[in-house]
Design a protein around this motif. Structure first.
Motif, PDB file in Angstrom:
ATOM      1  N   LYS A 226       3.703 -11.669   2.782  1.00  0.00           N
ATOM      2  CA  LYS A 226       3.227 -10.442   3.672  1.00  0.00           C
ATOM      3  C   LYS A 226       4.258  -9.276   4.079  1.00  0.00           C
ATOM      4  CE  LYS A 226      -0.561  -9.507   7.018  1.00  0.00           C
ATOM      5  NZ  LYS A 226      -1.383  -9.884   7.964  1.00  0.00           N
ATOM      6  N   SER A 227       5.506 -10.040   4.992  1.00  0.00           N
ATOM      7  CA  SER A 227       6.332  -9.226   5.292  1.00  0.00           C
ATOM      8  C   SER A 227       7.007  -8.150   4.323  1.00  0.00           C
ATOM      9  CB  SER A 227       7.443 -10.028   5.925  1.00  0.00           C
ATOM     10  OG  SER A 227       8.573  -9.463   6.563  1.00  0.00           O
ATOM     11  N   ALA A 228       7.234  -8.582   3.150  1.00  0.00           N
ATOM     12  CA  ALA A 228       7.573  -7.844   2.054  1.00  0.00           C
ATOM     13  C   ALA A 228       6.627  -6.652   1.796  1.00  0.00           C
ATOM     14  CB  ALA A 228       7.931  -8.486   0.937  1.00  0.00           C
ATOM     15  N   PHE A 229       5.102  -6.948   1.842  1.00  0.00           N
ATOM     16  CA  PHE A 229       4.056  -6.127   1.681  1.00  0.00           C
ATOM     17  C   PHE A 229       4.246  -5.134   2.564  1.00  0.00           C
ATOM     18  CE2 PHE A 229       0.086  -6.446  -0.840  1.00  0.00           C
ATOM     19  CZ  PHE A 229       0.148  -5.104  -1.299  1.00  0.00           C
ATOM     20  N   GLU A 230       4.427  -5.730   3.894  1.00  0.00           N
ATOM     21  CA  GLU A 230       4.575  -4.480   5.129  1.00  0.00           C
ATOM     22  C   GLU A 230       5.492  -3.746   4.939  1.00  0.00           C
ATOM     23  OE1 GLU A 230       4.109  -7.396   8.181  1.00  0.00           O
ATOM     24  OE2 GLU A 230       1.924  -6.988   8.505  1.00  0.00           O
ATOM     25  N   ALA A 231       6.762  -4.008   4.789  1.00  0.00           N
ATOM     26  CA  ALA A 231       7.869  -3.216   4.672  1.00  0.00           C
ATOM     27  C   ALA A 231       7.683  -2.182   3.519  1.00  0.00           C
ATOM     28  CB  ALA A 231       9.080  -4.214   4.249  1.00  0.00           C
ATOM     29  N   ALA A 232       7.059  -2.477   2.297  1.00  0.00           N
ATOM     30  CA  ALA A 232       6.908  -1.607   1.602  1.00  0.00           C
ATOM     31  C   ALA A 232       6.025  -0.637   1.845  1.00  0.00           C
ATOM     32  CB  ALA A 232       6.234  -2.366   0.077  1.00  0.00           C
ATOM     33  N   ILE A 233       4.838  -0.754   2.455  1.00  0.00           N
ATOM     34  CA  ILE A 233       4.089   0.130   3.088  1.00  0.00           C
ATOM     35  C   ILE A 233       4.522   1.018   4.203  1.00  0.00           C
ATOM     36  CG2 ILE A 233       1.672   0.496   4.420  1.00  0.00           C
ATOM     37  CD1 ILE A 233       0.754  -2.083   2.785  1.00  0.00           C
ATOM     38  N   ALA A 234       5.479   0.176   4.873  1.00  0.00           N
ATOM     39  CA  ALA A 234       6.166   1.153   6.045  1.00  0.00           C
ATOM     40  C   ALA A 234       7.175   2.226   5.400  1.00  0.00           C
ATOM     41  CB  ALA A 234       7.223   0.252   6.912  1.00  0.00           C
ATOM     42  N   GLU A 235       7.791   1.825   4.200  1.00  0.00           N
ATOM     43  CA  GLU A 235       8.576   2.669   3.357  1.00  0.00           C
ATOM     44  C   GLU A 235       7.481   3.964   2.921  1.00  0.00           C
ATOM     45  OE1 GLU A 235      11.283   4.900   1.291  1.00  0.00           O
ATOM     46  OE2 GLU A 235      11.412   3.678   2.959  1.00  0.00           O
ATOM     47  N   PHE A 236       6.486   3.613   2.377  1.00  0.00           N
ATOM     48  CA  PHE A 236       5.291   4.648   2.139  1.00  0.00           C
ATOM     49  C   PHE A 236       4.973   5.624   2.967  1.00  0.00           C
ATOM     50  CE2 PHE A 236       0.888   5.410   1.669  1.00  0.00           C
ATOM     51  CZ  PHE A 236       0.632   5.965   0.631  1.00  0.00           C
ATOM     52  N   ARG A 237       4.766   4.795   4.140  1.00  0.00           N
ATOM     53  CA  ARG A 237       4.382   5.855   5.153  1.00  0.00           C
ATOM     54  C   ARG A 237       5.407   6.726   5.654  1.00  0.00           C
ATOM     55  NH1 ARG A 237       0.798   1.242   8.371  1.00  0.00           N
ATOM     56  NH2 ARG A 237      -1.269   1.623   7.561  1.00  0.00           N
ATOM     57  N   SER A 238       6.565   6.469   5.671  1.00  0.00           N
ATOM     58  CA  SER A 238       7.869   7.361   5.778  1.00  0.00           C
ATOM     59  C   SER A 238       7.990   8.458   5.010  1.00  0.00           C
ATOM     60  CB  SER A 238       8.890   6.566   5.918  1.00  0.00           C
ATOM     61  OG  SER A 238       9.539   6.241   4.433  1.00  0.00           O
ATOM     62  N   ARG A 239       7.051   8.321   3.938  1.00  0.00           N
ATOM     63  CA  ARG A 239       7.332   9.603   2.944  1.00  0.00           C
ATOM     64  C   ARG A 239       6.339  10.799   3.037  1.00  0.00           C
ATOM     65  NH1 ARG A 239       8.646   5.956  -2.511  1.00  0.00           N
ATOM     66  NH2 ARG A 239      10.491   4.835  -1.569  1.00  0.00           N
ATOM     67  N   GLU A 240       6.635  11.993   2.685  1.00  0.00           N
ATOM     68  CA  GLU A 240       5.752  13.215   2.596  1.00  0.00           C
ATOM     69  C   GLU A 240       5.361  13.422   1.331  1.00  0.00           C
ATOM     70  OE1 GLU A 240       5.424  17.645   4.599  1.00  0.00           O
ATOM     71  OE2 GLU A 240       6.989  16.470   4.487  1.00  0.00           O
ATOM     72  N   ARG A 241       4.217  13.086   0.897  1.00  0.00           N
ATOM     73  CA  ARG A 241       3.408  13.296  -0.432  1.00  0.00           C
ATOM     74  C   ARG A 241       2.958  14.669  -0.488  1.00  0.00           C
ATOM     75  NH1 ARG A 241      -0.817   8.856  -1.921  1.00  0.00           N
ATOM     76  NH2 ARG A 241       0.049   9.117  -3.802  1.00  0.00           N
ATOM     77  N   ARG A 242       3.506  15.473  -1.512  1.00  0.00           N
ATOM     78  CA  ARG A 242       3.211  16.804  -1.723  1.00  0.00           C
ATOM     79  C   ARG A 242       2.347  17.046  -2.870  1.00  0.00           C
ATOM     80  NH1 ARG A 242       8.588  16.425   0.150  1.00  0.00           N
ATOM     81  NH2 ARG A 242       9.440  16.790  -2.211  1.00  0.00           N
ATOM     82  N   PHE A 243       2.301  16.069  -4.022  1.00  0.00           N
ATOM     83  CA  PHE A 243       1.684  16.437  -5.033  1.00  0.00           C
ATOM     84  C   PHE A 243       1.817  18.115  -5.760  1.00  0.00           C
ATOM     85  CE2 PHE A 243      -0.778  13.439  -2.279  1.00  0.00           C
ATOM     86  CZ  PHE A 243      -0.891  12.527  -3.155  1.00  0.00           C
ATOM     87  N   GLY A 244       3.245  18.028  -5.728  1.00  0.00           N
ATOM     88  CA  GLY A 244       3.558  19.339  -6.756  1.00  0.00           C
ATOM     89  C   GLY A 244       3.645  20.707  -5.857  1.00  0.00           C
ATOM     90  N   GLY A 245       3.071  20.244  -4.540  1.00  0.00           N
ATOM     91  CA  GLY A 245       2.930  21.589  -3.398  1.00  0.00           C
ATOM     92  C   GLY A 245       4.310  21.621  -2.681  1.00  0.00           C
ATOM     93  N   LEU A 246       4.294  22.283  -1.508  1.00  0.00           N
ATOM     94  CA  LEU A 246       5.378  22.351  -0.657  1.00  0.00           C
ATOM     95  C   LEU A 246       5.052  21.521   0.460  1.00  0.00           C
ATOM     96  CD1 LEU A 246       6.231  26.458  -0.380  1.00  0.00           C
ATOM     97  CD2 LEU A 246       7.241  24.722  -1.623  1.00  0.00           C
ATOM     98  N   SER A 247       6.138  20.921   1.033  1.00  0.00           N
ATOM     99  CA  SER A 247       6.189  20.214   2.093  1.00  0.00           C
ATOM    100  C   SER A 247       5.669  20.835   3.516  1.00  0.00           C
ATOM    101  CB  SER A 247       7.223  19.660   2.374  1.00  0.00           C
ATOM    102  OG  SER A 247       8.196  20.292   2.991  1.00  0.00           O
ATOM    103  N   LYS A 248       5.090  20.388   4.587  1.00  0.00           N
ATOM    104  CA  LYS A 248       4.836  20.975   5.624  1.00  0.00           C
ATOM    105  C   LYS A 248       6.048  21.812   6.383  1.00  0.00           C
ATOM    106  CE  LYS A 248       0.983  18.198   6.710  1.00  0.00           C
ATOM    107  NZ  LYS A 248       0.205  17.096   7.675  1.00  0.00           N
ATOM    108  N   ARG A 249       7.302  20.982   6.078  1.00  0.00           N
ATOM    109  CA  ARG A 249       8.320  21.522   6.819  1.00  0.00           C
ATOM    110  C   ARG A 249       9.075  22.474   6.098  1.00  0.00           C
ATOM    111  NH1 ARG A 249       9.452  16.004   6.829  1.00  0.00           N
ATOM    112  NH2 ARG A 249      10.538  16.096   4.922  1.00  0.00           N
ATOM    113  N   SER A 250       8.680  23.024   4.811  1.00  0.00           N
ATOM    114  CA  SER A 250       9.172  24.034   3.903  1.00  0.00           C
ATOM    115  C   SER A 250       8.221  25.218   4.350  1.00  0.00           C
ATOM    116  CB  SER A 250       9.027  23.569   2.462  1.00  0.00           C
ATOM    117  OG  SER A 250       9.790  22.585   2.138  1.00  0.00           O
ATOM    118  N   MET A 251       6.900  24.882   4.853  1.00  0.00           N
ATOM    119  CA  MET A 251       5.927  26.130   4.932  1.00  0.00           C
ATOM    120  C   MET A 251       6.107  26.609   6.333  1.00  0.00           C
ATOM    121  SD  MET A 251       2.923  24.656   2.798  1.00  0.00           S
ATOM    122  CE  MET A 251       1.658  26.081   3.285  1.00  0.00           C
ATOM    123  N   ALA A 252       6.887  25.779   7.074  1.00  0.00           N
ATOM    124  CA  ALA A 252       7.100  26.208   8.631  1.00  0.00           C
ATOM    125  C   ALA A 252       7.757  27.430   8.929  1.00  0.00           C
ATOM    126  CB  ALA A 252       7.396  25.019   9.431  1.00  0.00           C
TER     127      ALA A 252
END
Length: 252
Positions: A226-252
């Motif tokens: 479970k600890s490894a599972f949680e760490a992988a999800i923490a890494e997932f949450r640290s990323r910004e998913r753009r699905f081919g679009g611009l990031s919020k930072r790029s649009m700011a």
């Protein structure tokens, strides 16, 4: 490889978890070899890791968990190892089905039925039928599965429809192909995890992971918890998913 973020206390709380997590369970053989044990014991410890992963997915409120249990390429392995893997699948269903059903887990199996003995297929069909109305977690087991074959079969079905005049070529769309895949009706994975430090997809969910986030863990699958599972999800949450679009930072 950069260290993963430490899991936080709120992973099963207010933050929205990934809806669908897919896992390439890699490293059973190397785990056993480094301990001077036969590969079969590595696979058996891998089944224990599957049980931990299912419990963790329920605790973390994940809706879909897909595990790569046996690939279509695994038939190239020694017959003794194949027989052991088939036996482990049978024992997993017999031992765990009642508990999974009680926990509200729905089982779905994707992959080809060819080459699989009738006893195992009957057990698989029984598990799918018994749990079909459960809604706590959908456990998708990729068994005798290869993504290229899956895509080729989907294309063949659509080609047959076109040849029969029931479908026009213009109707062969992304959505039409997706509807013919083994995973029809299942959302694409948000997160794909692979253990053992390898960084490849190995013919797993090639279509479905077009916009998935990948996390590669150094631990072997039998050590996944479970600890490894949680760490992988923490890494997932640290990323910004753009699905081919611009990031919020790029649009700011």
């Amino acid at each position: 490889m950069a260290p993963l973020p430490k899991p936080t206390d709120d992973l099963s709380g207010s933050l929205t978890p990934p809806t669908h997590v897919a896992i390439i369970m890699d490293g059973n053989g190397r785990w056993a070899r480094e301990r001077g044990l036969p590969r079969t014991l590595g696979h058996r410890q891998g089944v224990e890791a599957v049980r931990r992963a299912v419990r963790a997915a329920i605790d973390l409120k994940i809706t879909y968990l897909t595990i790569f249990s046996f690939s279509s390429e695994n038939w190239k392995r020694p017959i003794e190892e194949i027989d052991d893997l088939m036996g482990l699948m049978k024992r997993f269903i017999r031992r765990d089905l009642a508990e999974l059903h009680k926990a509200g887990v729905r089982i779905r199996v994707i992959g080809q039925r060819s080459h699989v003995d009738s006893e195992l297929m009957n057990l698989i069909d029984e598990a799918v039928e018994l749990t079909r109305d459960n809604d706590k977690l959908t456990l998708v087991i990729a068994f005798n599965y290869g993504s290229r074959t899956e895509i080729a079969c989907a294309a063949r079905k659509l080609a047959e429809e076109v040849a029969a005049g029931r479908l026009s070529p213009s109707e062969v769309t992304v959505e039409a192909i997706a509807n013919e895949l083994d995973t029809s009706g299942i959302p694409d994975p948000d997160l794909l995890i692979r253990t053992s430090g390898e960084m490849r997809l190995s013919n797993f969910l090639l279509w479905q992971t077009a916009y998935s986030e990948f996390v590669f863990l150094d631990c072997y699958w039998p050590d996944f918890d479970k600890s490894a599972f949680e760490a992988a999800i923490a890494e997932f949450r640290s990323r910004e998913r753009r699905f081919g679009g611009l990031s919020k930072r790029s649009m700011a």
